[in-house]
Design a protein around this motif. Sequence first.
Motif, PDB file in Angstrom:
ATOM      1  N   ASP A 247       0.811  -1.216   0.000  1.00 27.92           N
ATOM      2  CA  ASP A 247       0.000   0.000   0.000  1.00 27.92           C
ATOM      3  C   ASP A 247       0.845   1.267   0.000  1.00 27.92           C
ATOM      4  N   GLN A 248       2.187   1.129   0.108  1.00 29.50           N
ATOM      5  CA  GLN A 248       3.073   2.288   0.039  1.00 29.50           C
ATOM      6  C   GLN A 248       3.657   2.499  -1.356  1.00 29.50           C
ATOM      7  N   ILE A 249       3.429   1.550  -2.252  1.00 30.68           N
ATOM      8  CA  ILE A 249       4.050   1.602  -3.581  1.00 30.68           C
ATOM      9  C   ILE A 249       3.280   2.572  -4.474  1.00 30.68           C
ATOM     10  N   GLN A 250       4.030   3.419  -5.172  1.00 32.69           N
ATOM     11  CA  GLN A 250       3.426   4.367  -6.113  1.00 32.69           C
ATOM     12  C   GLN A 250       3.650   3.953  -7.566  1.00 32.69           C
ATOM     13  N   GLU A 251       4.844   3.469  -7.865  1.00 31.94           N
ATOM     14  CA  GLU A 251       5.167   3.146  -9.260  1.00 31.94           C
ATOM     15  C   GLU A 251       6.199   2.023  -9.293  1.00 31.94           C
ATOM     16  N   VAL A 252       6.103   1.195 -10.323  1.00 32.41           N
ATOM     17  CA  VAL A 252       7.054   0.097 -10.536  1.00 32.41           C
ATOM     18  C   VAL A 252       7.615   0.235 -11.945  1.00 32.41           C
ATOM     19  N   GLN A 253       8.945   0.362 -12.036  1.00 29.04           N
ATOM     20  CA  GLN A 253       9.609   0.520 -13.328  1.00 29.04           C
ATOM     21  C   GLN A 253      10.525  -0.658 -13.589  1.00 29.04           C
ATOM     22  N   ILE A 254      10.747  -0.938 -14.888  1.00 31.88           N
ATOM     23  CA  ILE A 254      11.618  -2.035 -15.305  1.00 31.88           C
ATOM     24  C   ILE A 254      12.795  -1.460 -16.092  1.00 31.88           C
ATOM     25  N   LEU A 255      14.002  -1.888 -15.756  1.00 31.33           N
ATOM     26  CA  LEU A 255      15.216  -1.486 -16.461  1.00 31.33           C
ATOM     27  C   LEU A 255      15.900  -2.736 -16.998  1.00 31.33           C
ATOM     28  N   ARG A 256      16.121  -2.745 -18.317  1.00 31.06           N
ATOM     29  CA  ARG A 256      16.865  -3.846 -18.948  1.00 31.06           C
ATOM     30  C   ARG A 256      18.188  -3.269 -19.419  1.00 31.06           C
ATOM     31  N   ARG A 257      19.282  -3.695 -18.785  1.00 32.47           N
ATOM     32  CA  ARG A 257      20.572  -3.044 -18.968  1.00 32.47           C
ATOM     33  C   ARG A 257      21.415  -3.669 -20.081  1.00 32.47           C
ATOM     34  N   THR A 258      20.937  -4.704 -20.716  1.00 34.67           N
ATOM     35  CA  THR A 258      21.687  -5.345 -21.785  1.00 34.67           C
ATOM     36  C   THR A 258      20.708  -5.894 -22.816  1.00 34.67           C
ATOM     37  N   PRO A 259      21.086  -5.941 -24.087  1.00 37.65           N
ATOM     38  CA  PRO A 259      20.175  -6.505 -25.096  1.00 37.65           C
ATOM     39  C   PRO A 259      19.772  -7.943 -24.809  1.00 37.65           C
ATOM     40  N   LEU A 260      20.629  -8.679 -24.102  1.00 44.66           N
ATOM     41  CA  LEU A 260      20.280 -10.060 -23.782  1.00 44.66           C
ATOM     42  C   LEU A 260      19.086 -10.136 -22.823  1.00 44.66           C
ATOM     43  N   ALA A 261      18.802  -9.032 -22.101  1.00 36.98           N
ATOM     44  CA  ALA A 261      17.691  -9.033 -21.147  1.00 36.98           C
ATOM     45  C   ALA A 261      16.343  -8.837 -21.823  1.00 36.98           C
ATOM     46  N   SER A 262      16.326  -8.707 -23.137  1.00 36.72           N
ATOM     47  CA  SER A 262      15.071  -8.503 -23.861  1.00 36.72           C
ATOM     48  C   SER A 262      14.090  -9.630 -23.573  1.00 36.72           C
ATOM     49  N   PRO A 263      12.778  -9.317 -23.529  1.00 37.26           N
ATOM     50  CA  PRO A 263      11.787 -10.380 -23.313  1.00 37.26           C
ATOM     51  C   PRO A 263      11.776 -11.424 -24.412  1.00 37.26           C
ATOM     52  N   TYR A 264      12.374 -11.107 -25.559  1.00 39.59           N
ATOM     53  CA  TYR A 264      12.435 -12.082 -26.656  1.00 39.59           C
ATOM     54  C   TYR A 264      13.676 -12.970 -26.555  1.00 39.59           C
ATOM     55  N   LEU A 265      14.600 -12.650 -25.607  1.00 38.12           N
ATOM     56  CA  LEU A 265      15.802 -13.459 -25.438  1.00 38.12           C
ATOM     57  C   LEU A 265      15.789 -14.112 -24.057  1.00 38.12           C
ATOM     58  N   LEU A 266      16.545 -13.556 -23.090  1.00 36.63           N
ATOM     59  CA  LEU A 266      16.635 -14.178 -21.770  1.00 36.63           C
ATOM     60  C   LEU A 266      15.571 -13.651 -20.809  1.00 36.63           C
ATOM     61  N   ASP A 267      14.983 -12.520 -21.090  1.00 33.58           N
ATOM     62  CA  ASP A 267      13.854 -11.980 -20.326  1.00 33.58           C
ATOM     63  C   ASP A 267      14.184 -11.819 -18.836  1.00 33.58           C
ATOM     64  N   PHE A 268      15.046 -10.844 -18.535  1.00 35.98           N
ATOM     65  CA  PHE A 268      15.307 -10.489 -17.145  1.00 35.98           C
ATOM     66  C   PHE A 268      15.586  -8.995 -17.086  1.00 35.98           C
ATOM     67  N   GLY A 269      15.622  -8.460 -15.895  1.00 36.11           N
ATOM     68  CA  GLY A 269      15.869  -7.033 -15.728  1.00 36.11           C
ATOM     69  C   GLY A 269      15.767  -6.612 -14.277  1.00 36.11           C
ATOM     70  N   ASP A 270      16.001  -5.323 -14.042  1.00 33.19           N
ATOM     71  CA  ASP A 270      15.897  -4.748 -12.703  1.00 33.19           C
ATOM     72  C   ASP A 270      14.516  -4.142 -12.522  1.00 33.19           C
ATOM     73  N   ILE A 271      13.986  -4.268 -11.331  1.00 31.01           N
ATOM     74  CA  ILE A 271      12.702  -3.653 -10.991  1.00 31.01           C
ATOM     75  C   ILE A 271      12.960  -2.586  -9.940  1.00 31.01           C
ATOM     76  N   GLU A 272      12.585  -1.356 -10.238  1.00 32.46           N
ATOM     77  CA  GLU A 272      12.707  -0.254  -9.295  1.00 32.46           C
ATOM     78  C   GLU A 272      11.315   0.100  -8.779  1.00 32.46           C
ATOM     79  N   VAL A 273      11.169   0.050  -7.472  1.00 31.28           N
ATOM     80  CA  VAL A 273       9.888   0.317  -6.833  1.00 31.28           C
ATOM     81  C   VAL A 273       9.949   1.695  -6.196  1.00 31.28           C
ATOM     82  N   GLU A 274       9.087   2.587  -6.663  1.00 33.62           N
ATOM     83  CA  GLU A 274       8.988   3.933  -6.103  1.00 33.62           C
ATOM     84  C   GLU A 274       7.858   3.941  -5.084  1.00 33.62           C
TER      85      GLU A 274
END
Length: 564
Positions: A247-274
């Motif tokens: 109930d404290q979360i305002q926004e959730v963002q996704i950061l993919r720092r490498t092309p390999l993290a694409s959802p069409y390849l390895l599908d991973f990334g960082d999640i930043e919770v504001e």
Amino acid sequence: MADEELLAVLAAQPLFRRLDPEELAQVAARVRIKTLAPGEELFIEGEMFPAYFILRSGRLALLRIDADGVERLVRHLQPGEGIGAHALFLNDPRDVTAMAITRVEGWLLEKSEFDALLAERPDLIHRLELPPDVEARLRAPRFPWLEPEEQVLAAIHRHWFSLIPVLLPPLVLLLVFIVLTTFLVAELGWWPALFLNAIPLVLLGAQVWNWWDDQYILTTRRIVHIERERWLYVFPGPETRQDMPLDQIQEVQILRRTPLASPYLLDFGDIEVEAFSGRIAFSNLPQPDEIRRLIYEQIDRLRALQQARQRYRLQQELRHRLGLTPAPAEVAPGSSPPPPLSLVGRIWLIVRAVARYLFPPLRETVGDRVIYRKHWVALFRSIGLGPPVALGLWILGWVLHAHHVWPIDRIEPGIRWGGLILSGMLLGIWWWWRYENWRNDEYILTPSQLILSQRLPMLMREETQTANLARIQSVEYTIPSILARLLNYGHVLVRVPGGDFRLQYVGNPRQVQQEITRRMEAYRRRLQEEEAARQRRHVVDTIAAYDRLRFGPPGVGGGPGVSP
């Protein structure tokens, strides 16, 4: 004998359709008839209703209030259709309201009756056809810090791609050792060669173990990050846990720092919770889009349930105010004076008081307050080597005095006695000062505040820090070492705007963090309830004033809008 109609309806339910006639009869024996008048609710969105209902006749509407507070018709339950399979297995509040449009009759199977049947027939659970989401929730891991009504939605480890940078050094070392031992096996022998190759393999396993110990957990109430480290890659080391209420979360963002993290390849990334408390990053998570969807879905569900609870309570207050339902009777609390203590009871009370002073509990409940004290390790660390060395010298002085050993025998006996007694008194005061200084440090948790109290003995100085529970951003704990894990102590960090509160050397830091989080959430809910109650009273007063102007005072009538 069960009703043939009921047996046929139970056999048609997806949950029970794999049961044989004898098992269906056992289920039917625990079902009772339930009737509803037009306008009556079977259950309310946001409230607990642990039962499974099958409609027999009538029209039953399923309504849902969304996160914006708009009530919408989901659908109508059809005769012979059941609702509430989740309620037989999970402690979740209802996500819809079931209201009778006409007179409704149906069959009700309560969870208590169903649990009793499963206790008698444990094998029955394997013949039930559970909904996929219920089966997944039941398979989810359970943690000791979960609240009774809290469920795990997902337990996630970092993506395997994050293992590559930490596995490369031991892999290279393994290849080097394999090459070396291939040429030297004739000189070294097989056992030394295998031992050398086992070293990088152990390092590889330790890195995988460390990766597995880092866990992200999404529940129906919060996001939890548990990170464990290991000394020498094997022994349990520091442990840290971080909570983020949904109930404290305002926004959730996704950061993919490498092309390999694409959802069409390895599908991973960082999640930043504001959140209101700041920003928290979770790195290298698999399927981050799915995780973000789950977070937003649960946030919307929590908001919708909160809206539904407020709407229901407003309806209840309006009904009471307008005289449609009687107000609940108030029960006066009864109190009886405590019985007088006997002589033995008074002596026992004194003994207990002395024992509590000498050995104070690390956690103590006084009314609605919880008092935490520092672990005994903190006392020993504060004492250091000075007092034990002084105590040893004082004991040595008594031994030399008793045996008249040189050079003590050259001092007058009266001076020896006086010196030893005076030094013993000073040493006792020193020990008492250290002990009292440790004992006076308290962390006090009330229903609305967290208080850090530090006092020097004899009231020489007192420092107090206070944090309102509603302003706490997050609560984290750390178990700093193997010794801390064995003795069950650690540090709890409470993040508050303007400065952090550090509860150092507390016993059972997991429990401390859990209690602070639980009271923080309860206090926030209480503030929300009080604010919602004020708003409800305003709405009810407005409607009541309109009702009086329109129809006149109760029992009098003849308002300006009513013809005589």
